[in-house]
Scaffold this motif. Sequence first.
Motif, mmCIF file in Angstrom:
data_model
loop_
_atom_site.group_PDB
_atom_site.id
_atom_site.type_symbol
_atom_site.label_atom_id
_atom_site.label_comp_id
_atom_site.label_asym_id
_atom_site.label_seq_id
_atom_site.Cartn_x
_atom_site.Cartn_y
_atom_site.Cartn_z
ATOM 1 N N VAL B 4 -35.275 8.449 -10.275
ATOM 2 C CA VAL B 4 -35.002 7.191 -9.604
ATOM 3 C C VAL B 4 -33.636 7.362 -8.948
ATOM 4 N N PHE B 90 -28.391 -1.580 -11.474
ATOM 5 C CA PHE B 90 -29.276 -0.466 -11.805
ATOM 6 C C PHE B 90 -30.686 -0.736 -11.310
ATOM 7 N N PHE B 104 -34.160 4.863 -15.317
ATOM 8 C CA PHE B 104 -33.093 4.218 -14.562
ATOM 9 C C PHE B 104 -32.495 5.131 -13.504
ATOM 10 N N GLY B 105 -31.997 4.499 -12.443
ATOM 11 C CA GLY B 105 -31.156 5.197 -11.492
ATOM 12 C C GLY B 105 -29.751 5.306 -12.060
ATOM 13 N N ASN B 106 -28.857 5.939 -11.294
ATOM 14 C CA ASN B 106 -27.487 6.151 -11.753
ATOM 15 C C ASN B 106 -26.602 4.918 -11.630
#
Lengths: 109, 113
Positions: B4, B90, B104-106
């Motif tokens: 993601v 997020f 999750f993305g960063n």
Amino acid sequence: AQRVTQPEKLLSVFKGAPVELKCNYSYSGSPELFWYVQYSRQRLQLLLRHISRESIKGFTADLNKGETSFHLKKPFAQEEDSAMYYCALSAGTASKLTFGTGTRLQVTL
Amino acid sequence: DTAVSQTPKYLVTQMGNDKSIKCEQNLGHDTMYWYKQDSKKFLKIMFSYNNKELIINETVPNRFSPKSPDKAHLNLHINSLELGDSAVYFCASRHTGDNSPLHFGNGTRLTVT
């Protein structure tokens, strides 16, 4: 309504000491529980889920439906365990994952 | 890499501006989310889309408007930014129907000055 409670904002332990991060939930049906971890400056990532009944990085968590708890435990804390830990609940067909407020685990020498 | 991914990583802007945060996932998931992590690290869901359809909309000001052009993308547009919008946002995705975990993305650190 579903709710997740993590009573401790900060838990500080010495290296080698046992760790228990508390999580209680409220939901009338059968929930799916997760623990997520966020290391410093990194993304949130799944640590473990109750349905898998596995141990990840030495951590385990048992779902106790009687006490509506899903506490995260590790017998011997390591420095690299220092992070934010979030307990989360997913319930029924709803797609929403409800998170607790998080507990910061600080492992010191 | 399967992941993601969200852009930008950091966003600093002034009050009153309009900004967008983009999110893309190549995991083949059918549901995407936006979460807001405030200064106290509290994580709260904002929106969820399933196959481009809005399914969760928490009590978020209507200055926030998600847009999902396809099931692999969920962008977040914010109008008339306010100081209180400063947070880490997020993006996340998952398969629905089997209570699978979120990926999750960063995160995007938004600072409104």
